[in-house]
Design a protein around this motif. Structure first.
Motif, PDB file in Angstrom:
ATOM      1  N   ILE A  55       0.866  -1.178   0.000  1.00  0.00           N
ATOM      2  CA  ILE A  55       0.000   0.000   0.000  1.00  0.00           C
ATOM      3  C   ILE A  55       0.907   1.234   0.000  1.00  0.00           C
ATOM      4  CG2 ILE A  55      -1.778   1.259   1.286  1.00  0.00           C
ATOM      5  CD1 ILE A  55      -2.561  -1.442   2.557  1.00  0.00           C
ATOM      6  N   ASP A  60      -4.300   3.177  -3.374  1.00  0.00           N
ATOM      7  CA  ASP A  60      -4.224   1.965  -2.558  1.00  0.00           C
ATOM      8  C   ASP A  60      -4.932   2.173  -1.224  1.00  0.00           C
ATOM      9  OD1 ASP A  60      -2.661   0.803  -4.534  1.00  0.00           O
ATOM     10  OD2 ASP A  60      -0.770   1.261  -3.535  1.00  0.00           O
ATOM     11  N   THR A  64      -8.205  -0.136  -0.130  1.00  0.00           N
ATOM     12  CA  THR A  64      -8.148  -1.017   1.040  1.00  0.00           C
ATOM     13  C   THR A  64      -9.054  -0.534   2.165  1.00  0.00           C
ATOM     14  OG1 THR A  64      -6.163   0.188   1.773  1.00  0.00           O
ATOM     15  CG2 THR A  64      -5.823  -1.862   0.552  1.00  0.00           C
ATOM     16  N   ASP A 103      -6.432   3.818   6.417  1.00  0.00           N
ATOM     17  CA  ASP A 103      -5.265   3.479   7.240  1.00  0.00           C
ATOM     18  C   ASP A 103      -4.263   4.627   7.222  1.00  0.00           C
ATOM     19  OD1 ASP A 103      -3.378   1.628   8.608  1.00  0.00           O
ATOM     20  OD2 ASP A 103      -2.272   1.837   6.724  1.00  0.00           O
ATOM     21  N   PHE A 110      -2.002  -2.279   9.689  1.00  0.00           N
ATOM     22  CA  PHE A 110      -3.120  -1.724   8.907  1.00  0.00           C
ATOM     23  C   PHE A 110      -4.334  -1.564   9.799  1.00  0.00           C
ATOM     24  CE2 PHE A 110      -6.939  -2.058   6.399  1.00  0.00           C
ATOM     25  CZ  PHE A 110      -6.687  -1.208   5.331  1.00  0.00           C
ATOM     26  N   THR A 168       0.788  -4.807   5.552  1.00  0.00           N
ATOM     27  CA  THR A 168       0.378  -3.689   4.700  1.00  0.00           C
ATOM     28  C   THR A 168       0.551  -4.023   3.217  1.00  0.00           C
ATOM     29  OG1 THR A 168       2.582  -2.705   4.973  1.00  0.00           O
ATOM     30  CG2 THR A 168       0.834  -1.913   6.424  1.00  0.00           C
ATOM     31  N   THR A 169       0.268  -5.259   2.870  1.00  0.00           N
ATOM     32  CA  THR A 169       0.231  -5.664   1.467  1.00  0.00           C
ATOM     33  C   THR A 169      -1.181  -6.137   1.156  1.00  0.00           C
ATOM     34  OG1 THR A 169       1.031  -7.871   2.123  1.00  0.00           O
ATOM     35  CG2 THR A 169       2.664  -6.306   1.277  1.00  0.00           C
ATOM     36  N   TYR A 170      -1.595  -5.940  -0.092  1.00  0.00           N
ATOM     37  CA  TYR A 170      -2.958  -6.317  -0.450  1.00  0.00           C
ATOM     38  C   TYR A 170      -3.043  -6.843  -1.876  1.00  0.00           C
ATOM     39  CZ  TYR A 170      -3.970  -2.257  -3.491  1.00  0.00           C
ATOM     40  OH  TYR A 170      -3.993  -1.350  -4.507  1.00  0.00           O
ATOM     41  N   VAL A 177      -6.704  -6.870   2.216  1.00  0.00           N
ATOM     42  CA  VAL A 177      -5.388  -6.744   2.823  1.00  0.00           C
ATOM     43  C   VAL A 177      -4.957  -8.103   3.375  1.00  0.00           C
ATOM     44  CG1 VAL A 177      -4.059  -5.604   4.645  1.00  0.00           C
ATOM     45  CG2 VAL A 177      -5.821  -4.341   3.397  1.00  0.00           C
ATOM     46  N   GLU A 178      -3.702  -8.424   3.210  1.00  0.00           N
ATOM     47  CA  GLU A 178      -3.186  -9.721   3.648  1.00  0.00           C
ATOM     48  C   GLU A 178      -3.422  -9.950   5.143  1.00  0.00           C
ATOM     49  OE1 GLU A 178       0.975 -12.333   3.437  1.00  0.00           O
ATOM     50  OE2 GLU A 178       1.005 -10.176   3.088  1.00  0.00           O
TER      51      GLU A 178
END
Length: 230
Positions: A55, A60, A64, A103, A110, A168-170, A177-178
């Motif tokens: 993100i 992004d 999210t 966020d 996140f 913080t990856t999606y 979001v992961e």
């Protein structure tokens, strides 16, 4: 006779050795099926990793953050929060009853939230007091007094949806979001355990309970279990 016995013994040793070698071979060498399964799993894992994106843009943040809102309402939600430049702004205008708080990219992990627009004065007051340097306890006391005086209001049953996680990856295709999950807060000002029948502590995971009972911030907490725990 001795020759016959010797021959049998020698034959037995050869059979035993061959059996032992076959056993060792079958243990040490994986089958073609096992190798194919491991390869497929590894490829699937790599595909998932390739789909994930950090993100790192305002787009992004918007995508999210909207995952905190009910799916049928996401297209009309107003999105506010800190942009990538560190400014608190309106990231996107909306036209329905929800406001989404994106966020904060400058914080670890996140955390996005969605709430009814009637809660915005209460939320905005908290943000303003925090910007003034007030502590959590001070903010609680000030808003408590302002709720009692009628300066601030919370409609009982107003709900806050929180979408949070440590990563913080999606996935850009789904905006998920992961490893993030949802938590729900239902505001019930001045309610108590006695007036609602809810316990003051959760009796077990995934059970509702009442937090801050008897205060302006009394609310029902509902924390669903992560999907992989069900």
């Amino acid at each position: 006779m001795k020759r016959i016995i010797t021959a049998f013994v020698f034959t037995g040793i050869l059979i035993s050795c061959n059996s032992s070698d076959k056993t060792k071979t079958s243990i040490q060498e994986p089958s073609a099926t096992e190798t194919a399964t491991e390869t497929a799993t590894e490829n699937a894992s790599n595909d998932i990793d390739k789909q994930l994106k950090t993100i790192d843009t305002d787009e992004d943040l918007i995508a999210t953050a909207l995952m905190a809102a009910p799916a049928e309402s996401r297209s009309g939600c107003k999105v506010i929060g800190y942009n990538m430049a560190g400014e608190f702004v309106t990231l996107r205008d909306g036209n329905n009853e929800f406001i989404v708080l994106a966020d904060n990219p400058n914080k670890v992990g996140f955390n996005a939230a969605c709430y009814h627009k009637s809660l915005e004065p209460f939320m905005a007051r908290g943000r303003a007091l925090k910007a003034e340097g007030k502590t959590g306890k001070e903010i609680f006391a000030i808003r408590e007094a302002e709720m009692k005086s009628g300066q601030l209001k919370i409609i009982p049953g107003s709900t806050l949806h929180i979408y949070f996680g440590s990563k913080t990856t999606y996935n850009p295709e789904t905006s998920m979001v992961e490893d993030a999950q949802l938590r729900y807060v239902v505001y019930m000002p001045w309610s108590t355990s006695e007036s609602t029948g809810l316990p003051k502590v959760p009796p077990a995971p995934n059970h509702p309970w009442i937090m801050n009972p008897g205060t302006h911030r009394a609310h029902i907490m509902i924390s669903p279990l992560p999907e992989d725990s069900e």
